[in-house]
Write a protein that holds these residues in place. Sequence first.
Motif, short mmCIF file in Angstrom:
data_model
loop_
_atom_site.label_atom_id
_atom_site.label_comp_id
_atom_site.label_asym_id
_atom_site.label_seq_id
_atom_site.Cartn_x
_atom_site.Cartn_y
_atom_site.Cartn_z
N CYS A 118 0.88 -1.25 0.00
CA CYS A 118 0.04 0.07 0.01
C CYS A 118 0.88 1.10 -0.15
N PRO A 119 0.40 2.12 -0.84
CA PRO A 119 1.29 3.40 -0.95
C PRO A 119 1.26 4.36 0.19
N ALA A 120 0.00 3.94 1.02
CA ALA A 120 -0.01 5.04 2.40
C ALA A 120 0.50 4.47 3.42
N CYS A 121 0.49 3.11 3.76
CA CYS A 121 0.67 2.59 4.92
C CYS A 121 1.74 1.43 5.06
N ASP A 122 2.21 1.06 3.53
CA ASP A 122 3.08 -0.11 3.42
C ASP A 122 2.52 -1.49 3.81
N THR A 123 1.30 -1.57 3.88
CA THR A 123 0.85 -2.88 4.03
C THR A 123 0.74 -3.65 2.83
N PRO A 124 1.06 -5.06 2.76
CA PRO A 124 1.30 -5.87 1.66
C PRO A 124 -0.19 -5.57 1.08
N ALA A 125 0.08 -5.70 -0.42
CA ALA A 125 -1.22 -5.67 -1.22
C ALA A 125 -1.86 -6.98 -1.26
N GLY A 126 -3.32 -6.70 -1.36
CA GLY A 126 -4.13 -8.05 -1.30
C GLY A 126 -4.40 -8.25 -2.73
N ASP A 127 -5.45 -9.09 -2.95
CA ASP A 127 -5.99 -9.35 -4.46
C ASP A 127 -6.63 -8.35 -5.01
N PRO A 128 -6.78 -7.97 -6.20
CA PRO A 128 -7.53 -7.04 -6.82
C PRO A 128 -8.88 -7.17 -6.73
N PHE A 129 -9.78 -6.14 -6.65
CA PHE A 129 -11.22 -6.36 -6.88
C PHE A 129 -11.74 -5.96 -8.04
N PHE A 130 -11.01 -5.22 -8.93
CA PHE A 130 -11.55 -4.79 -10.25
C PHE A 130 -10.34 -4.58 -11.14
N SER A 131 -10.38 -4.71 -12.36
CA SER A 131 -9.28 -4.38 -13.39
C SER A 131 -10.01 -4.17 -14.60
N VAL A 132 -9.17 -3.20 -15.45
CA VAL A 132 -9.69 -2.94 -16.93
C VAL A 132 -8.17 -2.71 -17.52
#
Length: 412
Positions: free
Chosen positions: A13-27
């Motif tokens: 996460c660019p705000a709190c540095d938490t590891p990113a989870g799975d995406p919920f939407f993509s285009v």
Amino acid sequence: MPHDYARRVLSRCPACDTPAGDPFFSVTGLPVHGTAVLPDPGAARAVSVGDQVLVLCERCGTVFNRDFDSGLLDYTGDHEESQHHSPRFAAYAAEITADWVSRFGLAGEHVVEVGCGSGDFAVELLGAGVGRVTGVDPHFGPERVRPEWTDRLTAVPETFTREQVEPGTAALVCRHTLEHIPALAPFAAELHAGLVRGGGRALLAEVPDLGRILDEGAFWDLQYEHCSYFTPATLRTFLLGAGFAGVDGPEPAVRLTYADQYVVAEAGPGGTPGVPELPAHLREALRTACHDFAARVDEQIGHWRAWLGDRAGAGDEVAVWGGGAKGLTFLNIAVGGDAAGSAAPGAVQCVVDINPGLQGRYMGGLGLPIRAPKDLTVAPPRAVLLMNRVYAGEVRSTLDELGLGSTELLTV
């Protein structure tokens, strides 16, 4: 040494540095610039494209594009982002400026606008009584300052750093900039340090509201250039984590404006930096909204593809009103789409925009021409599809004044 705000943020996460989870939407394959001015259909069809893969941070609630690549962006050509040609938007800009100048005592003071774009709002601040404005933006050079403002408006064509805020600065203004920043935490740290360095009393920020986008399935409000998204609650959480407090209280004040399309935050420097964390009940509500978003988008895309297909089948011509980022995203997804699911060719004949800087140019991706409203009188369309309902009144009036009273006006 300046921070590299353009670095890619893929795994955390660019705000709190938490590891990113799975995406919920993509285009995929979305033109990367919503404000590029393109001279011909060939150039418009050859624009760079990128993918938007949205992830919700499970700690602070920030939504970000996991696949954002700033290397795809190129601002060396012409770009036209001004919305001030709209009377409705100009009235809003004047209203919020007058409010800020009055409530935060900015008359006669020095203000730094971070991410000032073409300088329209900086001029608005000066007109409302601010003494001097320093406009900081890599794409805002001295040549863009109109002669009548050169003694009060200073252009700094650079990435923002705290050193650009001189002592005696009353406020920092940061409108429609945070959503463009992939490395949010260091950028916010510079904003906080700059406000402290200047002795300022307020950071005045504004971003699009993610909550409305999620609730409406408003896929046309997604832009590749927008790599970070906020709701009122997550913007407050982000600012608290960066060390901001309220101007007159413990927490930044946040509110919805402009028909609930924007989030405005007003913050002071008196907090303590820490790890931002959204309260659990708000985090759960946001998680649900993100989870439901893809289904809402599918419904919207299906609806508009069917409608456009019906219009094409009936031989009705359609003009899309909005040559900026909303129109670009809508058309490239709803009309461009995949070959099997896209609307029938010829449903949309042109794009319309009141901004003279876009007229006579072409829409990125599809290469559709962008016309002035008066051009519609040559071959009146059966319907106009408006990209932002907040402008429905002024667009209806324009169509009527042009003698196009029988042209149907719909909004997404």
